[in-house]
Design an enzyme around this catalytic site. Sequence first.
Site, PDB file in Angstrom:
ATOM      1  N   LYS A 200      11.618  21.475 -43.083  1.00 33.67           N
ATOM      2  CA  LYS A 200      11.932  22.898 -43.041  1.00 33.67           C
ATOM      3  C   LYS A 200      12.691  23.302 -44.309  1.00 33.67           C
ATOM      4  O   LYS A 200      13.430  22.492 -44.880  1.00 33.67           O
ATOM      5  CB  LYS A 200      12.829  23.209 -41.837  1.00 33.67           C
TER       6      LYS A 200
ATOM      7  N   ASP B 185       6.595  19.085 -37.773  1.00 37.72           N
ATOM      8  CA  ASP B 185       7.588  20.035 -37.277  1.00 37.72           C
ATOM      9  C   ASP B 185       7.222  20.576 -35.904  1.00 37.72           C
ATOM     10  O   ASP B 185       7.942  21.394 -35.342  1.00 37.72           O
ATOM     11  CB  ASP B 185       7.752  21.177 -38.277  1.00 37.72           C
TER      12      ASP B 185
ATOM     13  N   ARG C 238       6.784  19.229 -28.621  1.00 39.47           N
ATOM     14  CA  ARG C 238       5.709  19.085 -27.634  1.00 39.47           C
ATOM     15  C   ARG C 238       5.277  17.624 -27.483  1.00 39.47           C
ATOM     16  O   ARG C 238       4.757  17.235 -26.439  1.00 39.47           O
ATOM     17  CB  ARG C 238       4.526  19.974 -28.014  1.00 39.47           C
TER      18      ARG C 238
END
Length: 465
Positions: free
Chosen positions: A242, A312, A316
């Site tokens: 990020k 990223d 999940r």
Amino acid sequence: MTVHALVAAIDTPSIAIHLVQPDGWPGVRDSLPASARAFAEAHGFEPKPGRCLALPDAKGTIAAVLFGIDPADSPRANPFLPGKLPGLLPDGTYHFATLPPGSAETATLAFLLGTYRFERYCEPKEGGCRIVLPDGVDGDELARIVEAVTLGRDLINTPANDLGPDGIEEAIRALGTRFGAGVRTIVGDELLAHNLPMIHAVGRASAVPPRLIDLTWGAADAPKVTLVGKGVAFDTGGLDIKPSSAMLLMKKDMGGAAAAIALAQMIMDARLPVRLRLLVPAVENAVSGASFRPGDILRSRKGITVEIGNTDAEGRLILADALALADEEAPELLIDFATLTGAARVALGPDLPPLFTRDDSLASELQRLGLAVWDPLWRLPLWGTYDSMLESKVAQVNNVSSGGFAGAITAALFLQRFVEKAAAYAHLDIYAWNPSTKPGRPEGGEVQGARALYAYLKGRYGSPA
């Protein structure tokens, strides 16, 4: 400060707060002493939502407080508006002298939640606002909710240097000790031996080993309610790193775990007649030579192969293994909480988490109760035709969609693959953060969805003992 320290005994001298709606203002105004009425008129007080005026007595101290709230029929009505009061009033003890019908519990809860302060790293402030409980309000129930929300907020607000995967485990172990629950953990390479490969892959680059924390409580033959919380203690994005601006709030990426922990505390404290299981995959998505990579193909616990389109989108992956494990015992109700997608925020903003489920009855009740307790949820569809966006040419599924559309829905569809046996399943994509202070919701970490689920579980399985 504990919740009980915020609640004063009924005979404690206290200052009256009048919660005033426009149609009730004439009656309240006429009930005031002449001097107070004149003071309110001189200051042009109108019962507009959020307008506050302290009325002095002859000695110059506060005799009463006027606070405007929304009309009952307003489409913008915010029942948590009294939660603004602790930030407006000087230290002291107060009571609600005027309340709209049926609002006593919500107003008091909002007031108590509005007193929250995160003071772990600064000098605690002395004093504060206290409230006398209105007649008929269950103080024990309010304390149960406020204490759990406070725990969740504290966990989210604590930075990753003091709350890594091991710190999340410590918080759950403390909860287990308090309520006599069993807690076991699977740590590091043991995850591979127990067939939890995606939790291991996401967390293996960190200096603090990844783990699955598994709490169980309640009678073995009671209805099975399983909570799964995304516990990413910090998310750099992995090798798809990020930018710095997107990393600033990533201590909150374990907000799903915090919400699940808070709900678990409410359930156990209320002694609801369920067999509770809390599963938290706790990891740090770090960068090192051991990081999993874009293009890797991981085999999940369920056997589904997953191509990594973006490191990223790690939440999940860990949820998928935890959900597959939870699903194996076919719980009556399976709920996951996760700070999963920015797309959910784009669609519904920070205050309104999307709810995904195929169970229409469950969705309807959660939306109704979410509004009733002012912990709102909004249903979004598990739109099956979008499933093709997750197709992979080299594996059974990709962990991200092929385009920029419907990111919250495709993430929910990804998770849905790992649940088959649960009688009912819902996924909550929460933000877990207040970007600015709102009534009853101070800026910082926020527990979303837990109070709505708690209200649902009370209604389904019985009131607190």
